[in-house]
Enzyme design. Structure first.
Site, PDB file in Angstrom:
ATOM      1  N   ASP A 290      -1.434   1.471  -1.399  1.00  0.00           N
ATOM      2  CA  ASP A 290      -0.505   2.487  -1.865  1.00  0.00           C
ATOM      3  C   ASP A 290      -0.910   2.848  -3.303  1.00  0.00           C
ATOM      4  O   ASP A 290      -1.802   2.248  -3.897  1.00  0.00           O
ATOM      5  CB  ASP A 290       0.951   2.010  -1.768  1.00  0.00           C
ATOM      6  CG  ASP A 290       1.910   3.206  -1.678  1.00  0.00           C
ATOM      7  OD1 ASP A 290       1.502   4.328  -2.040  1.00  0.00           O
ATOM      8  OD2 ASP A 290       3.066   3.035  -1.256  1.00  0.00           O
TER       9      ASP A 290
HETATM   10  C1  BGC Z   1       4.118   6.288  -1.839  1.00  0.00           C
HETATM   11  C2  BGC Z   1       3.400   6.554  -0.544  1.00  0.00           C
HETATM   12  C3  BGC Z   1       2.632   7.840  -0.645  1.00  0.00           C
HETATM   13  C4  BGC Z   1       1.679   7.757  -1.819  1.00  0.00           C
HETATM   14  C5  BGC Z   1       0.808   8.985  -1.999  1.00  0.00           C
HETATM   15  C6  BGC Z   1       3.214   6.416  -3.059  1.00  0.00           C
HETATM   16  O1  BGC Z   1       3.905   6.402  -4.246  1.00  0.00           O
HETATM   17  O2  BGC Z   1       4.698   5.007  -1.780  1.00  0.00           O
HETATM   18  O3  BGC Z   1       4.310   6.597   0.513  1.00  0.00           O
HETATM   19  O4  BGC Z   1       1.955   8.087   0.555  1.00  0.00           O
HETATM   20  O5  BGC Z   1       2.434   7.597  -3.000  1.00  0.00           O
HETATM   21  O6  BGC Z   1       1.541  10.070  -2.428  1.00  0.00           O
END
Ligand code: BGC
Length: 749
Positions: A290
């Site tokens: 993530d």
């Molecule tokens: C979130 C994810 C997301 C990623 C990219 C993160 O902060 O937890 O769910 O896909 O950002 O935007």
């Protein structure tokens, strides 16, 4: 003879240099098997080129609120992936050109984006979609989103989120399919099939990414990013099954979660990332971290510095590093020092390349630059968004049959959401625009044109203490036949980093409702939110309540069609509505306690929820007939216990059982009914939840007609359970099968 030898000689040289024909390398040959292409390309890559494939940066203006402020980098041509913040394919193509022409081997970049509930055509939030109980509609919605996203230059979505979630204080409950394991698994499969279609290389399909692997929904007290406490048993029986379903459905990728699982952060959790995902389930795609999560291993107290963080995440099984750039920085040194094995680097790169080949990126690196009008908001997608909104709204109360609004000439439309477009969209709206939304005011105006006069009054804001609009709202209600009050949460109050200590609706809105109620006219509430909300003080003041969630661009039309009665409500809750915040966590499938009745319950509030999982009303009535079980060989039949026909059927664990129930529409309107099939294993060594949803089906039942719903039971799959090591088994003994309040028993021998 001579030509034969020449042919063999050329073939031999080509095979040795990895060329297919005409000197072109095998990896460029679209007709060669993917694994051969991966191997060939890998064999040509330098270490630096390999490592670049394992990194993801961003491209374009980052509009994700939570990750704002990240600079767009000067991106190297050899980068593996980019999160794409472009409005059309132009920026992608320019960047891709650099990759194809300036990187030594011309490896295309994989462009990812958060396509969560639509791309430009915004659908209801996923939690609402689950309330439709219509997986096929979800599949088609995801396919429509994939179509728009692909045409804009997106190859890969970070969706579906299949985190089972039981705490509505956690803002991210809006992104998933609710509190139940089976529901998440079924919608996960539907979403993966929708995004990826049958052919990942087709122009209008994109790769899916199951997230957040795994157990992120166990977030303590609903606070985001915090550590969780998850036993192996719960990991296996609650949090992993939806991911397993997604992997089986062919999901190309997974995203590791932010949180710490009982002491080991998910980003460095070798057990789930490698032993379970790769070794047990055989997933051959890749895992992306993530956002900045590799670096966060330092803040989580596991890694001392960036180098150790990179080592821990990579060796645990995170193949791609989202934005924090630690793999580029540290992998060369870690390999040299023998802390990271080159074999694992090759495996990781192969996984990334495999998905790129499967997506057809080498053959079709560029997206066609089409005019916006031919990509976005196509009638078929918009129609699906409206259908989804209709099916996902849940009628929670309808006293005295105040709905549908059939003979009303004057409607007072009141509340902060009555004419708000932005808040209809919810969070994670990709390229959605408020201007595309049909507001509730617009939807009602169109639906009731020529039938009712509509007066729109805001009354108050979503929060604050400005009551200056109350008088106008009350007078509008007094001069109408019915007041439709549009209340709830703002669209951005749920989503990532949107935890709330209470699920109440701000008191200013409750006060507005009380004021409007004093006008003495019937009050219909349309409640909008991205999570279950506390309605216990509000409920007695309303004659009818329609839960509309954040319904997307056609929410206004959908609500209007339900209020007018052109459509019949069919949504049912995929997440329990607690009576109040103090009851959280409350969900339908807890385990039994050792004390019953009044023992162990709160002394100051009731212990039952306001609205149960699976609850939802219709404008018609359904009557459930007897529930009967039949063994596959016809040897036994066991029916509903209340019928008196209580012969308990005995079935061997390897046998099959058919459960049947007839549902009659005894009301005056056609309507969709969803039958939820539960099972219960009342006594077992690993104790089980009081009820477990195992199957559901939604069908139209015409007025006066009946339909027979069937659940084909495979004992291991549907009655069995999983132990703390992930081993599935079926116990001998009694099981109860339940639907619509009916119960039949069988015995596995
Ligand atoms: C979130 C994810 C997301 C990623 C990219 C993160 O902060 O937890 O769910 O896909 O950002 O935007």
């Amino acid at each position: 003879m001579k030509t034969k030898w020449t042919f063999f000689a050329i073939a031999l040289i080509m095979a040795l240099c990895g060329c297919s024909d005409g000197g072109s390398p095998v990896y460029r040959d679209a007709s060669a098997p993917v694994e051969k292409r991966v191997k060939d390309l890998l064999g040509r890559m330098t270490l630096e080129e390999k490592i670049m494939q394992l990194n993801q940066y961003t491209l374009g203006r980052n509009t994700v609120e939570n990750n704002l402020g990240e600079a767009v980098r000067d991106i190297p041509a050899g980068i593996g992936s980019l999160i794409y913040f472009g409005d059309d394919a132009v920026l992608r193509n320019a960047m891709q050109k650099k990759a194809m022409e300036e990187s030594r081997l011309g490896i295309p970049i994989l462009f990812g984006h958060d396509v969560i509930h639509g791309y430009r055509t915004i659908f209801p939030i996923p939690l609402a979609q689950a309330c439709s109980w219509n997986p096929d509609l979800v599949r088609r919605g995801c396919a429509a989103a994939a179509c728009e996203a692909a045409a804009c230059g997106v190859d890969w979505t970070f969706s579906p989120m299949v985190d089972v979630a039981r705490d509505p204080r956690w803002g991210r409950v809006m992104e998933g399919y609710g509190e139940d394991v089976h529901t998440n698994a079924v919608f996960c499969e539907a979403a993966v099939k929708g995004y990826q279609g049958d052919d990942l290389s087709a122009e209008n399909t994109i790769a899916a990414c199951l997230k957040h692997y795994a157990g992120y929904g166990a977030s303590e007290a609903g606070r985001d990013y915090v550590p969780t406490e998850i036993s192996d048993q719960t990991l296996w029986d609650t949090y992993l099954p939806p991911f397993e379903a997604g992997v089986k459905a062919g999901a190309a990728t997974l995203m590791s979660a932010f949180h710490n699982i009982s002491g080991t952060p998910a980003t460095a959790n070798r057990y789930i990332l490698t032993e379970v995902l790769k070794e047990k389930w055989g997933h051959d795609g890749f895992v992306v971290s993530d956002w900045d999560a590799v670096r966060q291993l330092i803040l989580q107290g596991m890694a001392e510095d960036g180098k150790e963080a990179a080592m821990l995440a990579f060796t645990a099984g995170v193949e791609m590093d989202m934005v924090d750039d630690l793999y580029t920085k540290w992998l060369p040194e870690l390999i040299e020092e023998g802390l990271v094995d080159m074999k694992q680097v090759d495996d990781a790169v192969s996984r990334v390349l495999r998905i790129k080949f499967r997506l057809g990126l080498f053959e079709r690196p560029y997206a066609e630059e089409l005019p916006e009008s031919s990509i976005y908001l196509q009638p078929s997608s918009v129609g699906l968004a409206e259908r989804m909104a209709v099916e996902s709204m849940v009628l929670l109360k309808n006293e005295g049959g105040v709905l549908p609004l059939e003979n009303v000439g004057r409607i007072a439309l009141i509340g902060p959401l009555a004419d708000s477009k932005e808040d209809m969209l919810g969070n994670w709206t990709a390229r959605g625009r408020a201007g595309d939304v049909v507001s509730i005011a617009e939807g009602l105006a169109a639906e009731f044109a020529g039938k009712a006069r509509i007066r729109v009054v805001k009354g108050c804001d979503f929060d604050g203490d400005d009551r200056s609009g109350f008088a106008d709202a009350v007078s509008a209600a007094a001069n109408s036949d019915v007041a439709v009050l549009c209340l709830g949460h703002k669209g951005k109050w749920s989503g990532e980093n949107c935890s709330r200590s209470t699920i109440e609706i701000p008191s200013i809105q409750e006060e507005l409702l009380a004021a409007v109620k004093s006008a003495g006219k019937p009050v219909v509430l349309a409640v909008s939110a991205g999570r279950p909300v506390d309605l216990h003080r509000i409920e007695p003041l309303a004659d009818a309540i329609m839960l509309i969630w954040h319904p997307g661009i056609r929410g206004g039309n959908a609500l209007a069609s339900l209020l007018s009665g052109r459509e019949n409500p069919s949504g049912k809750l995929a997440m329990t509505f607690p009576y109040s915040t103090g009851q959280i966590p409350i969900y339908y499938n807890r385990r039994n306690s050792g004390r019953r009745g009044t023992q162990g319950i709160y002394k100051d509030i009731r212990s039952t929820p306001l609205y149960e999982f699976g609850y939802g009303l219709s404008y018609t009535e359904f009557e459930y007939g007897e529930l009967c079980l039949t063994a596959e060989d016809g040897s036994g039949r066991s029916c509903d216990m209340v019928s008196g026909e209580n012969e308990v059927m005995k079935v061997p664990a390897g046998g099959k059982i058919t459960a049947e129930i007839t549902v009659k529409n005894t009301g005056g309107r056609d309507g969709y009914e969803t039958v939820h099939w539960y099972i219960c294993d009342p006594y077992s060594r690993i104790t089980r939840p009081v009820r477990e949803l195992k199957h559901f089906e939604k069908r139209m039942v015409s007025s006066g007609e009946e339909e027979t719903f069937i659940f084909e039971i495979d004992p291991l799959r549907d009655l069995g359970f999983v132990d703390s090591a992930g081993k599935r088994y079926v116990d001998k003994g009694t099981y109860r099968i339940m639907a619509g309040g009916r119960v039949a028993e069988l015995e596995i021998i």
